[in-house]
Design a protein around this motif. Structure first.
Motif, short mmCIF file in Angstrom:
data_model
loop_
_atom_site.label_atom_id
_atom_site.label_comp_id
_atom_site.label_asym_id
_atom_site.label_seq_id
_atom_site.Cartn_x
_atom_site.Cartn_y
_atom_site.Cartn_z
N SER A 38 0.38 -1.04 0.04
CA SER A 38 -0.16 -0.24 0.27
C SER A 38 1.19 1.22 -0.29
N THR A 39 2.03 1.25 -0.34
CA THR A 39 3.13 2.33 0.69
C THR A 39 2.61 3.10 -1.37
N CYS A 40 2.36 4.39 -1.48
CA CYS A 40 2.28 5.42 -2.93
C CYS A 40 2.59 5.99 -3.20
N THR A 41 3.24 6.08 -3.87
CA THR A 41 4.06 7.79 -4.03
C THR A 41 3.97 8.71 -4.67
N SER A 42 4.10 10.06 -4.45
CA SER A 42 3.39 10.51 -4.89
C SER A 42 3.15 10.94 -6.63
N SER A 43 4.30 9.64 -7.50
CA SER A 43 4.03 9.59 -8.82
C SER A 43 3.08 9.34 -9.18
N SER A 44 2.63 8.39 -8.82
CA SER A 44 1.70 7.09 -9.05
C SER A 44 0.07 7.06 -8.78
N PRO A 45 -0.63 8.45 -8.98
CA PRO A 45 -1.67 8.50 -8.15
C PRO A 45 -3.04 7.87 -8.65
N THR A 46 -2.87 7.26 -10.44
CA THR A 46 -3.92 6.43 -10.79
C THR A 46 -3.09 5.39 -10.74
N SER A 47 -2.51 4.98 -10.30
CA SER A 47 -2.22 3.38 -10.45
C SER A 47 -3.09 2.36 -9.74
N SER A 48 -3.84 2.70 -8.69
CA SER A 48 -4.71 2.25 -7.99
C SER A 48 -5.91 2.90 -7.88
N THR A 49 -6.29 1.58 -6.56
CA THR A 49 -7.80 2.54 -6.03
C THR A 49 -6.78 3.53 -4.85
N THR A 50 -6.03 2.45 -4.48
CA THR A 50 -5.60 3.12 -2.81
C THR A 50 -4.05 4.29 -2.46
N LEU B 70 -16.68 -2.56 -19.06
CA LEU B 70 -16.00 -0.89 -20.26
C LEU B 70 -15.39 -0.74 -19.03
N PHE B 71 -15.13 -0.65 -17.85
CA PHE B 71 -14.37 -0.13 -16.80
C PHE B 71 -12.84 -1.05 -16.48
N LYS B 72 -13.12 -2.32 -17.25
CA LYS B 72 -12.17 -3.23 -17.27
C LYS B 72 -11.66 -2.25 -18.37
N GLN B 73 -11.25 -1.84 -19.07
CA GLN B 73 -10.55 -1.66 -20.25
C GLN B 73 -10.03 -0.36 -20.29
N ILE B 74 -10.16 0.40 -18.91
CA ILE B 74 -9.64 1.80 -17.91
C ILE B 74 -8.31 1.52 -17.60
N ASN B 75 -7.49 1.99 -18.16
CA ASN B 75 -6.42 1.71 -17.41
C ASN B 75 -5.76 2.69 -17.00
N GLY B 76 -5.97 2.38 -14.96
CA GLY B 76 -6.55 3.01 -14.37
C GLY B 76 -7.02 3.35 -13.42
N SER C 293 2.99 13.19 -12.63
CA SER C 293 2.83 12.85 -13.74
C SER C 293 3.90 11.84 -14.59
N SER C 294 5.01 11.15 -13.30
CA SER C 294 5.64 9.98 -14.46
C SER C 294 5.56 8.85 -14.27
N PHE C 295 4.38 8.47 -13.84
CA PHE C 295 3.07 7.20 -13.68
C PHE C 295 2.97 7.25 -15.68
N ALA C 296 3.25 6.02 -16.14
CA ALA C 296 2.50 5.81 -17.74
C ALA C 296 1.13 5.13 -17.78
N ASN C 297 0.14 5.44 -18.07
CA ASN C 297 -0.81 5.29 -18.47
C ASN C 297 -1.88 4.12 -17.13
N GLY C 298 -1.77 4.92 -16.58
CA GLY C 298 -2.36 4.42 -14.73
C GLY C 298 -1.70 2.61 -14.26
N LYS C 299 -0.35 1.95 -15.26
CA LYS C 299 -0.02 1.14 -15.44
C LYS C 299 1.25 0.40 -13.69
N THR C 300 1.63 1.51 -13.39
CA THR C 300 2.44 0.74 -12.74
C THR C 300 2.09 0.47 -11.12
N THR C 301 2.77 -0.12 -10.79
CA THR C 301 2.42 -1.09 -9.11
C THR C 301 3.33 -0.60 -8.25
N PRO C 302 2.98 0.39 -7.80
CA PRO C 302 3.21 1.20 -6.63
C PRO C 302 4.12 0.78 -5.83
#
Length: 541
Positions: free
Chosen positions: A230-242, A363-369, A532-541
């Motif tokens: 659950s450690t989320c860096t400030s560079s990946s806000p949309t990588s997960s809901t957490t 539809l939501f499963k096609q969203i990348n983040g 904005s250092s994450f790319a299209n929401g696929k980065t794992t924090p």
């Protein structure tokens, strides 16, 4: 909501007026230990003769051992029963027709799963066990068998959504403590016994209750299922809901703490025509884009937004932005159908609603983040949801939430929404409960003292607060107002608000005065301010 939004409601009006209103009462057990106890019943009329649930769930199980709990149910009226669950552990399955909770956790599931509530409903009354917790301990810990048996009729009647028993909120995640719980869903259960009692898990404490990080006001949400890390860096806000929720909460106390947002145009051939011009006029772009998975057209049947929803949402995430998704679904009821049919298994309305939800989950499963999702805007203002009483709406929201989570929806933060004028007492009556909501929001044209009632109630929930729709007053004629005054009012009178979403059409930033002043306000977070250092929401924090 303004202008063309109301065409969809007019298209549904006749059907809604013919609905049979059937009040579904809600009750909520207190958060307590898993000692054997008599269930708390709710319902109307002969509630005292309704089902009674009892039993002592085992509170521990070792990883790789099987857990099974079967509640005992007294069913004096011998009516068909349906069972529901809130905060089901992610490793477990649940039987809607039996009430059995079972499953085999694995090593990554080690931790505590809190505020689990099992209910039974006979079509009239609902009864539930007090909330209990299950501790998953390290593999190899000693285990004991779980016990309990069911009695009475347990044939399937209505779906588990009819059970409206609220559970408590979970602990927040901080430091090395993760809040991670099961989604409240129901699916077919399976079999039989073995469960354990044992020592605590090794390493850092992992509390796996219904959600992730706490809100800026100190609350916590049980809707979000956190990742193991659950450690989320400030560079990946949309990588997960957490991480998205953690980013939102982290805005509190910052000088730049209000996310700027603009809705796309839901009835326009070019949905971005209110958004694309903003940078050339102001030098900045909004941080949040409003999109829609389904927004009803004036014919009351079709939606123009579905065709571009996935591509537009992903494009915004790709460039580092945040997305608020809203919907205005079509009326699923035929003339004369009771509104409670929508969560009653086997009915026409329930079949249609589940089919609609299945399409949206796909539809939501096609969203990348991760995105924020506002499924029912302004149910207190004549839009979809207004066909229910507040108590029925709570049950409807809970059913919709549980069903979609059970179908694999994992990348949304659930946003509750009301129109601003509603009195405080009504606001609390519409609210579906902390376990089903991540963010609370209000719509206000413009924000003013009339917004205080809803806002003040929202503060008590401890959830992050946003203005999901805002704009100038009146009919929203072009150049009739100044959106910078909208922002100024929010800053001064609603200090806990983390975002303001300006509505589309003639309320949009580029169709009113004050656009440049709005976008250059020092309290505002624009697109370039969002990590904005994450790319299209696929980065794992």
């Amino acid at each position: 909501m303004k202008s063309d939004k109301n065409w969809g409601i007019l298209g549904q009006g006749l059907a809604i007026l013919t609905l049979t209103a059937a009040l579904a009462a809600c009750g909520g057990p207190s958060d307590g230990s898993s000692t054997a106890s008599t269930a708390v019943a709710s319902g109307t009329g002969a509630a005292a003769m309704g089902p009674s649930v009892s039993g002592t769930p085992a509170t521990t199980v070792a990883a790789n051992d099987r857990y099974s709990f079967q509640p005992t149910v007294a069913n004096p009226r011998r009516m068909p029963l349906s069972f529901g669950i809130q905060n089901k552990p992610v490793w477990a399955t649940f039987g809607e027709t039996t009430g059995e909770l079972s499953g085999t956790p694995s090593a990554p599931d080690t931790g505590q799963y809190s505020n689990i509530v099992i209910t039974a409903n006979d079509g009239t009354a609902t009864s539930g066990l007090p909330a209990f917790s299950i501790q998953v301990t390290a593999a190899g810990s000693s285990s004991v068998s779980a016990s309990s048996s069911s009695s009475g009729s347990s044939s399937s009647g209505s779906s588990s959504g009819a059970a409206a028993v609220a559970s408590g909120s979970s602990s927040s995640s901080s430091g090395s403590t993760v809040t991670k719980s099961g989604s409240s869903s129901s699916s077919s259960g399976s079999t039989v016994t073995k469960s354990g009692s044992s020592s605590s898990s090794s390493g850092s404490t992992v509390t796996k209750s219904g959600s992730s990080s706490s809100s800026s006001s100190g609350g916590s949400s049980q809707s979000v299922t956190a990742s193991t890390n659950s450690t989320c860096t400030s560079s990946s806000p949309t990588s997960s809901t957490t991480c998205l929720l953690a980013f939102i909460n982290g805005l509190s106390g910052q000088s730049r703490h209000i996310l700027a947002g603009q809705h796309s145009n839901y009835w326009d051939g070019n949905p971005m025509d209110d958004v694309t011009p903003i940078p050339s006029a102001t030098g900045n772009q909004v941080a949040i884009l409003g999109t829609s998975n389904y927004w009803l057209n004036s014919d009351g049947v079709t939606s123009s937004t579905t065709s571009w929803f996935v591509s537009t949402t992903n494009a915004w995430l790709e460039q580092g932005g945040i997305v608020l998704v809203s919907q205005e679904p079509a009326n699923p009821f035929a003339s004369g159908e009771a509104v409670t049919d929508i969560w009653t298994a086997g009915t026409n309305a329930n079949t249609k609603w589940k089919a609609y939800l299945d399409t949206q989950v796909a539809l939501f499963k096609q969203i990348n983040g991760a995105v924020m999702w506002r499924p029912f805007p302004e149910p207190n203002q004549g839009h979809f949801g207004s066909q229910f009483t507040p108590a029925q709406f709570q049950t409807f929201w809970q059913y919709t939430h549980n069903y979609m989570v059970s179908q694999g929806l994992t990348n949304v933060l659930w946003v509750f929404n009301l129109n601003y004028w509603d009195p405080n007492s009504q606001a609390s009556q519409w609210y579906p409960g902390d376990a089903y909501v991540d963010i609370v929001s209000l719509d206000s044209y413009p924000p003013d003292a009339n917004s205080d009632n809803v806002y003040n109630f929202y503060v008590t929930t401890g959830k992050p607060i946003m203005f999901a729709e805002a704009g100038v007053n009146g009919g929203g004629a072009a150049w009739s107002g100044n959106n910078s005054t909208v922002l100024a009012t929010i800053k001064n009178s609603f200090p806990k608000a983390f975002a303001v979403m300006i509505w589309c059409q003639t309320w949009a930033l580029d169709d009113q005065s004050g656009e440049d002043t709005f976008m250059s306000d020092p309290a505002l977070v624009t697109l370039s301010d969002v990590p904005s250092s994450f790319a299209n929401g696929k980065t794992t924090p």
